[in-house]
Design a protein around this motif. Sequence first.
Motif, short mmCIF file in Angstrom:
data_model
loop_
_atom_site.label_atom_id
_atom_site.label_comp_id
_atom_site.label_asym_id
_atom_site.label_seq_id
_atom_site.Cartn_x
_atom_site.Cartn_y
_atom_site.Cartn_z
N LYS A 1 -4.70 16.79 18.10
CA LYS A 1 -5.35 16.22 16.91
C LYS A 1 -4.76 16.82 15.64
O LYS A 1 -4.51 16.12 14.65
CB LYS A 1 -6.86 16.47 16.96
CG LYS A 1 -7.61 15.75 15.85
CD LYS A 1 -9.11 15.98 15.94
CE LYS A 1 -9.85 15.27 14.82
NZ LYS A 1 -11.29 15.58 14.82
N GLN B 1 -6.62 6.22 18.62
CA GLN B 1 -5.38 6.21 17.83
C GLN B 1 -4.22 5.59 18.62
O GLN B 1 -3.23 5.15 18.03
CB GLN B 1 -4.99 7.63 17.39
CG GLN B 1 -5.98 8.31 16.48
CD GLN B 1 -6.43 7.42 15.33
OE1 GLN B 1 -5.63 6.98 14.54
NE2 GLN B 1 -7.73 7.15 15.27
N HIS C 1 -1.39 15.25 15.07
CA HIS C 1 -1.54 13.85 14.65
C HIS C 1 -1.97 13.76 13.20
O HIS C 1 -1.47 12.93 12.43
CB HIS C 1 -2.56 13.15 15.55
CG HIS C 1 -2.81 11.72 15.16
ND1 HIS C 1 -3.84 11.34 14.32
CD2 HIS C 1 -2.13 10.58 15.46
CE1 HIS C 1 -3.79 10.03 14.14
NE2 HIS C 1 -2.77 9.54 14.83
N GLN C 2 -2.90 14.63 12.79
CA GLN C 2 -3.37 14.60 11.41
C GLN C 2 -2.29 15.03 10.43
O GLN C 2 -2.31 14.63 9.27
CB GLN C 2 -4.62 15.48 11.28
CG GLN C 2 -5.84 14.85 11.94
CD GLN C 2 -7.07 15.74 11.92
OE1 GLN C 2 -6.97 16.96 11.90
NE2 GLN C 2 -8.25 15.14 11.94
N LYS D 1 0.61 5.89 19.12
CA LYS D 1 0.78 4.50 19.54
C LYS D 1 2.01 4.33 20.44
O LYS D 1 2.20 3.30 21.07
CB LYS D 1 0.88 3.58 18.32
CG LYS D 1 -0.46 3.37 17.63
CD LYS D 1 -0.35 2.37 16.50
CE LYS D 1 -1.73 1.98 15.97
NZ LYS D 1 -2.48 3.13 15.44
#
Length: 412
Positions: free
Chosen positions: A198, A237, A201-202, A209
């Motif tokens: 996470k 996500q 990703h942030q 994807k």
Amino acid sequence: MSNNRSGGGSGRPNNRRKKSSNGGGPNRGGGQRRGGGGRRSTHVYKPIAAELMVHEAVPMKKVEYISKTVYADWDLSPKLKIALRNAGWVRPTQIQEESFASIVDLRDVMGIATTGTGKTGAFLIPIIDALLKDEPFQTLCLAPTRELALQIEEEFKTLSKGTTFTSICLIGGRNINTDIQRLKRDYDLVVATPGRLKDLHQQKKIDLKQASVLILDEFDRMLDMGFQKDVMFLADQMGERDQTLLFSATLDKTQKKLIDHFLTDPVTVAVSSGEASAEHINQTVRYVSGDEKFDVLIEMMQEPELKRVLVFAETKHRVKKVTKKLNQAGIKADEIHGNKSQNYRQKALKAFKSGQIKALCATDVAARGLDIDDITHVINFEAPTDYDVYIHRVGRTGRAGKTGEAITFVDN
């Protein structure tokens, strides 16, 4: 076959594996893949009945499973068969044998299996076989602990020997800048713990994807460790998925709605009951008046067989008081609860694992995800108000096939 892998930093090929139309056989067929896609209450303290907390341990029976097939007979790529043979894998475990056809047919699968049943191989074997036979695709595997994530990646490397397939393991406790640098290339398998993934990703360092297959390993432990929101966020996500595989040792009926969020029309493969059990744990109660509890606990803690003890209390205040009393009596103890920082909690856990302290005192919420195999005793300084919570507490002992001991103080 094109070697343009899907991965963390670059565009992935716009392809999907083909879903079998005949459903069930191990051979791949035609058809398009489908998309996949606490606060404590204020009620009066009312502990569960004492008789529910008394039980004589029943030794765990190990039932040996004899597979109907051997890997050599499976419809697998020759390279994978060689890797399996070199790793000494001859016969599949039950979860591997019973889930293989459904995974190959691109069905969503819910596997109910405990640790040590070969569940990692259950998803890696068909995934590696598909990578060898089909167009490139990327798999994202989420695991609750660093240790399990590393183990999954190691097994992937073992079973993909002789291929060009690559993997990356994204876990806390490592320099995140190293992860960021490594994510500039592509990977066939991304194994990660929810927190680190996470974070990356942030920071926009990984595009989720690009993964078309999601694996949730030890799902019940991820929930236990408080990762529910993170796991749901990460899965969302990814967007449209071709397949989701979820493995869990226990299956709580209250989790059905959550599981439905991840799985579409899943095949369930259960090689264990899915029920949390404390059958192999000796469970006793001690009737003690409130004023005497501290003295009785201190006396018990001086017994040599109590080597590594987890003590539960209902509130942060009571946990703090128990810890203080033990230390004042010369018994090394520490505490974990909501008022302690994550850094403090990690230090306390490390001291407990290494034997620097004898007792770790905790609230139920703070004890989420404790991954310690050799806790000799669980002591409920205060009995819980819910039986499922009780089972969860006492299940911290008696791991890895051992018989555990659980003692609960009941008001006299």
